[in-house]
Design an enzyme around this catalytic site. Sequence first.
Site, PDB file in Angstrom:
ATOM      1  N   SER A 125       0.849  -0.968   0.097  1.00 61.55           N
ATOM      2  CA  SER A 125      -0.359  -0.075   0.019  1.00 61.55           C
ATOM      3  C   SER A 125       0.855   1.221   0.129  1.00 61.55           C
ATOM      4  O   SER A 125       2.208   0.964   0.061  1.00 61.55           O
ATOM      5  CB  SER A 125      -0.160  -0.313   1.245  1.00 61.55           C
ATOM      6  OG  SER A 125      -1.184   1.410   0.835  1.00 61.55           O
ATOM      7  N   TYR A 150      -2.405  -1.319  11.250  1.00 61.39           N
ATOM      8  CA  TYR A 150      -1.964  -1.691   9.545  1.00 61.39           C
ATOM      9  C   TYR A 150      -1.525  -0.681   8.094  1.00 61.39           C
ATOM     10  O   TYR A 150      -0.572  -2.437   7.709  1.00 61.39           O
ATOM     11  CB  TYR A 150      -4.009  -1.068   9.084  1.00 61.39           C
ATOM     12  CG  TYR A 150      -3.626  -1.023   7.525  1.00 61.39           C
ATOM     13  CD1 TYR A 150      -3.738  -2.671   6.336  1.00 61.39           C
ATOM     14  CD2 TYR A 150      -3.367  -0.136   6.435  1.00 61.39           C
ATOM     15  CE1 TYR A 150      -4.038  -3.085   5.343  1.00 61.39           C
ATOM     16  CE2 TYR A 150      -3.654  -0.188   4.979  1.00 61.39           C
ATOM     17  CZ  TYR A 150      -2.826  -1.287   4.288  1.00 61.39           C
ATOM     18  OH  TYR A 150      -3.591  -1.166   2.571  1.00 61.39           O
ATOM     19  N   LYS A 154       1.712  -3.728   6.276  1.00 61.54           N
ATOM     20  CA  LYS A 154       3.036  -3.689   5.132  1.00 61.54           C
ATOM     21  C   LYS A 154       3.639  -3.655   4.866  1.00 61.54           C
ATOM     22  O   LYS A 154       4.325  -4.284   4.231  1.00 61.54           O
ATOM     23  CB  LYS A 154       1.712  -2.563   4.365  1.00 61.54           C
ATOM     24  CG  LYS A 154       0.070  -2.785   4.237  1.00 61.54           C
ATOM     25  CD  LYS A 154       0.111  -4.287   3.477  1.00 61.54           C
ATOM     26  CE  LYS A 154      -1.155  -4.507   2.963  1.00 61.54           C
ATOM     27  NZ  LYS A 154      -1.389  -5.937   2.405  1.00 61.54           N
TER      28      LYS A 154
HETATM   29  C1  UD1 Z   1      -6.087   4.174   3.651  1.00 62.13           C
HETATM   30  C2  UD1 Z   1      -4.712   3.848   3.834  1.00 62.13           C
HETATM   31  C3  UD1 Z   1      -4.652   3.374   2.605  1.00 62.13           C
HETATM   32  C4  UD1 Z   1      -5.162   1.748   2.600  1.00 62.13           C
HETATM   33  C5  UD1 Z   1      -6.972   1.938   2.792  1.00 62.13           C
HETATM   34  C6  UD1 Z   1      -7.557   0.723   3.251  1.00 62.13           C
HETATM   35  C7  UD1 Z   1      -3.279   5.868   4.483  1.00 62.13           C
HETATM   36  C8  UD1 Z   1      -2.771   6.610   4.282  1.00 62.13           C
HETATM   37  N1  UD1 Z   1      -4.185   5.011   3.822  1.00 62.13           N
HETATM   38  O1  UD1 Z   1      -6.260   4.914   2.419  1.00 62.13           O
HETATM   39  O2  UD1 Z   1      -3.279   2.403   2.674  1.00 62.13           O
HETATM   40  O3  UD1 Z   1      -5.442   0.879   2.355  1.00 62.13           O
HETATM   41  O4  UD1 Z   1      -6.780   2.911   3.767  1.00 62.13           O
HETATM   42  O5  UD1 Z   1      -8.792   0.816   3.426  1.00 62.13           O
HETATM   43  O6  UD1 Z   1      -3.308   4.955   5.809  1.00 62.13           O
HETATM   44  N2  UD1 Z   1     -13.602  10.998   3.181  1.00 62.13           N
HETATM   45  C9  UD1 Z   1     -13.928  11.406   3.962  1.00 62.13           C
HETATM   46  N3  UD1 Z   1     -15.337  10.878   4.530  1.00 62.13           N
HETATM   47  C10 UD1 Z   1     -15.215   9.730   4.345  1.00 62.13           C
HETATM   48  C11 UD1 Z   1     -14.167   9.032   4.417  1.00 62.13           C
HETATM   49  C12 UD1 Z   1     -13.041   9.476   3.545  1.00 62.13           C
HETATM   50  O7  UD1 Z   1     -13.943  12.790   3.990  1.00 62.13           O
HETATM   51  O8  UD1 Z   1     -16.817   9.578   4.819  1.00 62.13           O
HETATM   52  C13 UD1 Z   1     -11.832  11.394   3.069  1.00 62.13           C
HETATM   53  C14 UD1 Z   1     -10.910  10.716   3.679  1.00 62.13           C
HETATM   54  O9  UD1 Z   1     -10.906  12.048   4.778  1.00 62.13           O
HETATM   55  C15 UD1 Z   1      -9.578  10.722   3.010  1.00 62.13           C
HETATM   56  C16 UD1 Z   1      -9.650  10.240   1.928  1.00 62.13           C
HETATM   57  O10 UD1 Z   1     -11.423  10.556   1.665  1.00 62.13           O
HETATM   58  O11 UD1 Z   1      -8.415  12.090   2.559  1.00 62.13           O
HETATM   59  C17 UD1 Z   1      -9.822   8.735   1.450  1.00 62.13           C
HETATM   60  O12 UD1 Z   1      -9.975   8.332   2.400  1.00 62.13           O
HETATM   61  P1  UD1 Z   1      -9.976   6.385   2.361  1.00 62.13           P
HETATM   62  O13 UD1 Z   1     -10.677   5.826   1.631  1.00 62.13           O
HETATM   63  O14 UD1 Z   1     -10.421   5.901   4.003  1.00 62.13           O
HETATM   64  O15 UD1 Z   1      -9.256   6.161   2.113  1.00 62.13           O
HETATM   65  P2  UD1 Z   1      -7.635   6.662   2.750  1.00 62.13           P
HETATM   66  O16 UD1 Z   1      -7.512   6.936   4.321  1.00 62.13           O
HETATM   67  O17 UD1 Z   1      -6.549   7.198   2.164  1.00 62.13           O
END
Ligand code: UD1
Length: 339
Positions: A125, A150, A154
């Site tokens: 990841s 997590y 990795k």
């Molecule tokens: C995270 C991990 C990634 C992992 C993945 C698995 C980190 C940096 N990244 O990705 O390695 O493979 O989870 O699930 O640890 N968001 C919202 N509202 C929501 C959900 C998400 O605003 O309800 C935003 C988050 O703040 C983020 C973006 O959407 O900025 C993506 O979030 P998400 O889909 O959870 O993935 P990551 O956190 O990037």
Amino acid sequence: MKVLVTGGAGFIGSHTVVELSNAGFEPIIVDNFANSEKSVLEGIEKILHKRVNSYEADCTDSAAMDKIFSENKGIVGVIHFAAHKSVPESVNNPLKYYSDNISSLCVLLRLMKKHELNNLIFSSSCTVYGVPDILPVTEETPIKPANSPYGNTKKICEDIIKDFIQTNDFKALALRYFNPIGAHPSSLIGELPIGVPTNLVPFVTQTAAGVRSQLTIFGNDYDTTDGTNIRDFIDVVDLAVAHVRALQFLLNKSDNKLYDVFNLGTGTGASVLEVVKTFEAANHIQINYKIGPRRDGDVEQIYANVAKANTVLGWKTEVSLEESLRKAWNWEKRIRQIV
Ligand code: UD1
């Protein structure tokens, strides 16, 4: 050309099984169905118009895995997706992550050695880059301390594979995924989060479907174009195809030992707000959202330099963000029976 796919009923695994089969491989699925559903197997078989061999087994169960390897002579490679993947769950229950994600890899490596199999593709990841100093991140970008158990599993798993290769003739690639989204164009397989999704796109599609009343965007005061986080959202079919290319690359290499890493993203960052707006425009639907506080542990922005995968694997992404979000919505509509 049998390929063992652990976690083959999961989101990325199921799409990879389809692409492996399309490329002439014979995928064998191993899944414990802890975070996936058996109906995924039906979806895969409907897409392929054929049966796919599958086993219900846990990768930490050495005896069960040994039996699967013994029953399937002629395996050319293993793609190891099976792992727990929730960042917040890993913070609350680190031992589950350290114990299962690491021991499943160790079990596989021991058994691959026993059965004289030496081609492994490991799901890593972009989380290994932590908060990167320079964007986009290349494979040379320094690894940073992980921001969750997590993420740490990795990094540790990448190290375990590297150390194993020191003393064993073995070839492995670690593929560092950015943010996989979308679904199969047939809408027969897609993402199936259990419970409340923590990832952005399933939360968006469930909000559009009325399963969730409102999406919260976690912060709009970051130092980015619109203040929301930036990620590299890659379509799951593009990602699946990359696994086929990676496997073909490994199989074509005559080296006794090989270890390499590849970033798998689109090479372009999109903000969280941009994803919501693109989803709305692509699907002609409004998302009820609000801006909330920042989520702990979120990296401000990260996106990939994918030149290495482009040149070495001969792979590039083809699906636009808009198309991927259209497929994600079509899939959500299908499972919710929305017409
Ligand atoms: C995270 C991990 C990634 C992992 C993945 C698995 C980190 C940096 N990244 O990705 O390695 O493979 O989870 O699930 O640890 N968001 C919202 N509202 C929501 C959900 C998400 O605003 O309800 C935003 C988050 O703040 C983020 C973006 O959407 O900025 C993506 O979030 P998400 O889909 O959870 O993935 P990551 O956190 O990037």
